[in-house]
Scaffold this active site. Structure first.
Site: not given
Length: 655
Positions: A429, A505, A507, A509
């Protein structure tokens, strides 16, 4: 399911209730062997500390099992703060035991016990458990039923002051296990291995029989060498057995005094790598970082030896597996604070263990090779043959699409190897994280493809229109496989990577990007999932920095996958009496924030990373498809709304 969700719906499990409710979280439930192994491990820890010489395991006629040792005996006095007998606490409280206190050596400086849940789990999953203790000139007894005290600790006799020890008699509750019978082969392997690892200690297994008791005793005065010869069975080693025992001394800045390893290994002409590994006498059948450290030590030492003697042919690059592919080994590591994967302790996860075993093993192995030059040359010859076979079997990949040659994406940082059995592609990403990943990768086997922004939701995109999206086009060309349907006959010979890992990541997102990429592979590359080529990397969300705690406790960096794992780490540090001021917690906002060394250690190094394989069982295929339709379908807004209203309380929001 009822519609009522109020204060009375929340249930709090106390004492040993969590074990009874979810036994699989604490032990193996195929049979009661593992809960009895907990009692054996406690006795073996007494032998590891040099306090016990004889350990006897007896399987009784009524199906119960007892473990007796001549160690120090469990303390029988009152606990200074709990005001209950210590022996009672050990068997009735989770996270109570003598293996947390490692200050100044503690009662168990080196032991397999970590969490203080082992023998209390044994108690919780037994219909009855009796304990007899010899200590301080007295014989003490207590009994439990289903984890509850039914006979409080009381003295039943006297004995000589020098006569000490503990006997634990267990009646496992068949209700919790698939089979009520013990695995005799597993018990025999366990006792034999502990006898090997504890030179001078004698382990006995007795199976009571109405006519004639069966008895086996294990005692290995020659230790690891004699045991390794048994592992080799009918295969004759091509070199003498190499045995090394090395432990850390005082004033070492990296490791604690007494940590180290004892191992024996040899090489066979044919056959795959095989061995057994242990940490503080606990068997680790799934290996772990201590085995990775041994592999690294052998590889580094052999590399230096071959370079020094000019044995490596031009054009041949030796890899770890080339050298280690025909090894037979027994490894016993000793760690002050071992961390295992799960309560069953099948795999060691300490990252420091890799560095420890590599540190204490590399120089002695290299010294042995130079002292036994002919043996070293035989090992080198075997490794070179293996490397040549590997290179010859690797297929050259034609990067074709249709009748023309497809140009690989310019942003793809490719790997050097052409063998898809070891090649890995990380779909990363963002360009920032891609830069860190490029520096953290093993350039020989790991390739990096950074993705800009979020990938297109391809669930309802027609196959012919996929390549209009640049990111999907680059992914397809990089992996060497065209989009296809589930029932298509697909030629995977053009596949360029054996592992395709989604690296985003830790998280919300990042989770969204994972779902978009999984949608792409599920809908348009289903054969890659079916063949087991798709993976999801698990980068940590938190890092805990712990200051040094004196000479025996160097500074540590501990990584946590999520908040739940962070809470568990903080709880464990609290149990170690580490103050909040002696630690700091940092949260990674993204992969780009990690320096390359951190990203390598936590996410990309095969020896220390967490990598989940994406698998869809046949019986779950329909449910999986329905879930994708509901989550990713453009006309499913009402279904998603209903799902969120039903399951919204289960969502972990990252706000």
């Amino acid at each position: 399911m009822t519609n009522n969700y109020d204060e009375q719906s929340v249930r709090v499990l106390k004492g040993l209730e969590p074990v009874k409710e979810r036994p699989g979280m604490y032990t193996r439930t195929e049979d009661p062997t593992h809960i009895c192994q907990e009692a054996i491990d406690n006795a073996a820890d007494e032998a590891l500390g040099g306090f016990a010489k004889n350990i006897q395991v007896t399987i009784h006629l009524d199906g119960s099992l007892s473990v007796s040792d001549d160690g120090r005996g469990i303390p029988v006095g009152l606990h200074p703060t709990e005001h209950l007998p210590v022996a009672e606490l050990v068997f009735t409280r989770l996270h109570a035991g003598g293996k947390f206190n490692k200050k100044d050596g503690g009662a168990y400086a080196f032991s397999g016990g970590l969490h203080g849940v082992g023998v209390s789990v044994t108690n919780a999953l037994s219909t009855r458990l009796e304990v007899t203790i010899k200590r301080d000139g007295g014989i003490w007894h207590m009994a439990f039923a289903a984890g509850e005290v039914v006979e409080p600790l009381h003295q039943i006799g006297k004995c000589p002051v020098k006569e000490t020890g503990t006997t634990v008699h267990v009646w496992p509750d068949a209700h919790y296990f698939e089979s009520p019978k013990y695995s005799i082969p597993e018990l025999e392997r366990l006792l034999r291995a502990k006898a090997v690892l504890l030179q001078g200690a004698q382990f006995t297994l007795i199976q009571e029989d109405p006519e004639h008791n069966r008895e086996k005793t294990w005692h290995y005065p020659n230790g690891l060498k004699s045991y390794l010869l048994e592992l080799c069975a009918n295969d004759a080693p091509i070199v003498p057995i190499l045995e090394i025992q090395n432990y850390i001394g005082k004033d070492n800045e990296q490791f604690s005094e007494g940590e180290g390893a004892h191992f024996a290994l040899t090489w066979l002409e044919e056959g795959a790598t095989m061995g057994e590994s242990y940490v503080n006498l606990i068997p680790t059948p799934s290996g772990g970082t201590h085995e990775a450290g041994l592999r690294q030590a052998v590889f580094t030492a052999m590399n230096h030896f071959m370079s020094h003697h000019g044995l490596l042919p031009r054009g041949v690059k030796i890899q770890t597996d080339d050298i280690f592919s025909h090894v037979r080994f027994v490894l016993s590591a000793r760690l002050l604070d071992p961390q295992f994967q799960g309560q069953t302790k099948d795999k060691l996860t300490n990252r420091d263990a890799l560095r420890l075993v590599a540190h204490i093993g590399t120089d002695p192995i290299e010294l042995w090779l130079n002292q036994n030059t002919e043996a070293g040359k035989k090992i080198a010859e075997l490794a070179i043959k293996q490397a040549q076979r590997r290179l010859n079997s690797a297929k050259k990949v034609e990067k074709k699409k249709g009748s023309s040659v497809a140009v690989l994406p310019g942003k793809l940082t490719d790997c050097e190897s052409e063998d898809i059995r070891e090649n890995e592609l990380f779909l990363v990403e963002g360009d920032s994280a891609g830069g860190s990943a490029k520096l953290a990768r093993d350039k020989f086997t790991q390739a990096i493809l950074p993705l800009r922004g979020k990938v297109l939701n391809s669930f309802e995109v027609h196959q012919d229109q996929l390549f209009s999206n640049a990111e999907i086009h680059d992914i397809s060309v990089a992996i060497g496989v065209d989009p296809h349907k589930p029932n298509d006959t697909v030629d995977l010979s053009g596949l360029r990577y054996g592992k395709i890992a989604i690296l985003s990541d830790a998280d919300v997102d990042g989770a969204h990007i994972q779902v978009l990429l999984l949608t792409l592979f599920f809908k348009h590359f289903p054969q890659l999932i079916k063949a087991g080529h798709i993976y999801v990397a698990q980068p940590p969300l938190f890092r805990v920095d712990v200051n040094a705690q004196g000479k025996n406790k160097p500074a540590r960096k501990i990584y946590a996958l999520d908040e739940q794992e962070l809470d568990a780490i903080l709880e464990r540090l609290k149990k170690e009496n580490i103050k909040e001021t002696a630690m700091s917690i940092s949260r990674f906002k993204g992969l780009g924030e990690m320096n390359p060394d951190q990203l390598k250690d936590t996410t990309m190094n095969p020896d220390t990373r967490r990598l989940l394989q994406v698998r869809i069982p046949e019986e779950a295929l329909t449910d999986t498809k329905n879930t994708f339709v509901m989550l990713m379908g453009k006309g499913e807004a009402s279904s998603r709304r209903a799902w969120m209203e039903l399951r919204g309380n289960d969502v972990l929001a990252d706000i």
